[in-house]
Design a protein around this motif. Structure first.
Motif, mmCIF file in Angstrom:
data_model
loop_
_atom_site.group_PDB
_atom_site.id
_atom_site.type_symbol
_atom_site.label_atom_id
_atom_site.label_comp_id
_atom_site.label_asym_id
_atom_site.label_seq_id
_atom_site.Cartn_x
_atom_site.Cartn_y
_atom_site.Cartn_z
ATOM 1 N N GLU A 49 -0.184 1.087 -5.797
ATOM 2 C CA GLU A 49 -0.502 -0.224 -5.235
ATOM 3 C C GLU A 49 0.425 -1.314 -5.756
ATOM 4 O O GLU A 49 0.483 -2.414 -5.186
ATOM 5 C CB GLU A 49 -1.960 -0.596 -5.529
ATOM 6 C CG GLU A 49 -2.289 -0.782 -6.997
ATOM 7 C CD GLU A 49 -2.712 0.503 -7.679
ATOM 8 O OE1 GLU A 49 -3.196 0.410 -8.827
ATOM 9 O OE2 GLU A 49 -2.565 1.580 -7.072
ATOM 10 N N ASP A 51 3.621 -0.971 -5.716
ATOM 11 C CA ASP A 51 4.891 -0.788 -5.014
ATOM 12 C C ASP A 51 4.919 -1.483 -3.659
ATOM 13 O O ASP A 51 5.685 -1.118 -2.773
ATOM 14 C CB ASP A 51 5.163 0.717 -4.811
ATOM 15 C CG ASP A 51 5.394 1.441 -6.119
ATOM 16 O OD1 ASP A 51 5.897 0.797 -7.061
ATOM 17 O OD2 ASP A 51 5.068 2.643 -6.205
ATOM 18 N N GLY A 52 4.059 -2.483 -3.486
ATOM 19 C CA GLY A 52 4.015 -3.217 -2.231
ATOM 20 C C GLY A 52 5.098 -4.279 -2.154
ATOM 21 O O GLY A 52 6.111 -4.234 -2.869
ATOM 22 N N GLY A 63 9.297 -2.864 -0.835
ATOM 23 C CA GLY A 63 7.885 -2.767 -0.497
ATOM 24 C C GLY A 63 7.606 -2.899 0.985
ATOM 25 O O GLY A 63 6.555 -2.451 1.459
ATOM 26 N N TRP A 66 7.038 0.500 2.272
ATOM 27 C CA TRP A 66 5.904 1.293 1.794
ATOM 28 C C TRP A 66 4.555 0.603 1.955
ATOM 29 O O TRP A 66 3.525 1.275 2.013
ATOM 30 C CB TRP A 66 6.095 1.646 0.310
ATOM 31 C CG TRP A 66 7.471 2.047 -0.069
ATOM 32 C CD1 TRP A 66 8.271 1.479 -1.022
ATOM 33 C CD2 TRP A 66 8.242 3.124 0.493
ATOM 34 N NE1 TRP A 66 9.483 2.108 -1.088
ATOM 35 C CE2 TRP A 66 9.496 3.134 -0.161
ATOM 36 C CE3 TRP A 66 7.993 4.068 1.492
ATOM 37 C CZ2 TRP A 66 10.493 4.045 0.144
ATOM 38 C CZ3 TRP A 66 8.985 4.974 1.812
ATOM 39 C CH2 TRP A 66 10.216 4.972 1.139
ATOM 40 N N ALA A 67 4.545 -0.733 2.007
ATOM 41 C CA ALA A 67 3.279 -1.473 1.947
ATOM 42 C C ALA A 67 2.226 -1.010 2.958
ATOM 43 O O ALA A 67 1.055 -0.858 2.592
ATOM 44 C CB ALA A 67 3.540 -2.974 2.085
ATOM 45 N N LEU A 70 0.065 1.926 1.823
ATOM 46 C CA LEU A 70 -0.682 1.821 0.570
ATOM 47 C C LEU A 70 -1.911 0.944 0.760
ATOM 48 O O LEU A 70 -1.910 0.013 1.555
ATOM 49 C CB LEU A 70 0.211 1.210 -0.523
ATOM 50 C CG LEU A 70 1.562 1.900 -0.750
ATOM 51 C CD1 LEU A 70 2.407 1.101 -1.727
ATOM 52 C CD2 LEU A 70 1.355 3.325 -1.247
ATOM 53 N N HIS A 71 -2.955 1.237 -0.002
ATOM 54 C CA HIS A 71 -4.192 0.455 0.086
ATOM 55 C C HIS A 71 -4.784 0.239 -1.310
ATOM 56 O O HIS A 71 -4.543 1.030 -2.217
ATOM 57 C CB HIS A 71 -5.210 1.132 1.007
ATOM 58 C CG HIS A 71 -4.819 1.073 2.444
ATOM 59 N ND1 HIS A 71 -3.914 1.952 3.002
ATOM 60 C CD2 HIS A 71 -5.175 0.218 3.436
ATOM 61 C CE1 HIS A 71 -3.734 1.647 4.288
ATOM 62 N NE2 HIS A 71 -4.490 0.609 4.575
ATOM 63 N N GLY A 111 6.303 -7.367 7.339
ATOM 64 C CA GLY A 111 6.705 -7.272 5.943
ATOM 65 C C GLY A 111 7.644 -8.386 5.519
ATOM 66 O O GLY A 111 7.504 -8.951 4.422
ATOM 67 N N SER A 123 1.660 -7.999 -5.452
ATOM 68 C CA SER A 123 2.065 -6.867 -4.625
ATOM 69 C C SER A 123 1.135 -6.804 -3.413
ATOM 70 O O SER A 123 -0.057 -6.531 -3.547
ATOM 71 C CB SER A 123 1.976 -5.564 -5.439
ATOM 72 O OG SER A 123 2.258 -4.440 -4.614
ATOM 73 N N THR A 124 1.689 -7.089 -2.244
ATOM 74 C CA THR A 124 0.898 -7.089 -1.012
ATOM 75 C C THR A 124 0.986 -5.724 -0.346
ATOM 76 O O THR A 124 2.087 -5.234 -0.072
ATOM 77 C CB THR A 124 1.401 -8.176 -0.047
ATOM 78 O OG1 THR A 124 1.293 -9.454 -0.675
ATOM 79 C CG2 THR A 124 0.591 -8.182 1.239
ATOM 80 N N ILE A 125 -0.160 -5.123 -0.079
ATOM 81 C CA ILE A 125 -0.195 -3.781 0.513
ATOM 82 C C ILE A 125 -1.241 -3.744 1.625
ATOM 83 O O ILE A 125 -2.068 -4.636 1.759
ATOM 84 C CB ILE A 125 -0.534 -2.707 -0.547
ATOM 85 C CG1 ILE A 125 -1.864 -3.039 -1.236
ATOM 86 C CG2 ILE A 125 0.581 -2.567 -1.563
ATOM 87 C CD1 ILE A 125 -2.314 -1.980 -2.241
#
Length: 209
Positions: A49, A51-52, A63, A66-67, A70-71, A111, A123-125
């Motif tokens: 999380e 890695d957003g 990120g 990947w964002a 991811l949750h 993004g 980190s925004t995911i």
């Protein structure tokens, strides 16, 4: 005298994918991937999380890729699952190539919007930016295509999920309105581009023929 062949059905005017079973299986596999990633994050110490998208940080640009995968926990993922499945499936109506192009545009624009104006040191995911993009794409493409069937689908989607569009407004805690807003704008742009490409493919009858 040979009668002209009927014009092919415009891809943007379709309501459901031409091959619904493969489309459904594709979305189920895509969704399963999100669950596998969340399981890995829960049972390991990788801290995925983190890695957003980290706004205005050069390393945080990665990120963007990947964002959406991811949750921030099971509640976050579960709340995204049904709209992710439904909107993604309906967005495949124009074919897999169109779906990939529309999704890539929404993914990147959403993004980049977060990276430009998102909160500092955060980190925004989450897949909600992509979900908002798909929803707006589905809501407006029928108007671009002048398709009553697509407009009908848009009305149903608006009645069921219209309230989530409030997520583009700032002020809600732990909600990335930036991802929602830029995802929605990207969905609008994608619908316009798809309609323009669709019109350019239509045959133009020659005078007197």
């Amino acid at each position: 005298m040979v009668a002209p062949a009927p014009a092919p059905r415009r891809s943007i005017a379709r309501v459901l994918p031409a091959h619904p079973v493969p489309a459904a299986l594709t979305m189920l596999a895509f969704t399963a991937l999100l669950y596998v990633i969340e399981i890995v994050d829960r049972v390991t110490s990788l801290g995925l999380e983190n890695d957003g998208i980290i706004s205005r940080n050069l390393s945080g640009l990665w990120g963007i890729l990947w964002a959406p995968l991811l949750h921030g926990g099971w509640d976050h993922l579960l709340s995204n699952t049904i709209p992710f499945l439904v909107f993604g499936f309906l967005a495949m109506a124009g074919g897999i190539r169109q779906f990939v192009g529309v999704t890539a545009l929404i993914w990147l624009v959403s993004g980049l919007g977060v990276w430009l104006i998102g909160p500092d040191r955060t980190s925004t995911i989450g897949a909600s930016g992509v979900i908002f993009g798909w929803l707006v794409f589905l809501l407006v493409r029928g108007f671009f295509a002048r398709s009553l069937a697509q407009i009908g689908v848009a009305v149903v989607l608006l009645l069921v999920w219209g309230s989530v569009l409030l997520g583009i407004l700032p002020g809600q805690p732990n909600i990335s309105w930036q991802a929602h807003l830029f995802g929605a704008l990207a969905g609008l742009l994608a619908a316009a581009l798809v309609a323009r490409a669709d019109r350019s493919k239509r045959p133009v009858p020659l005078p007197g023929l």
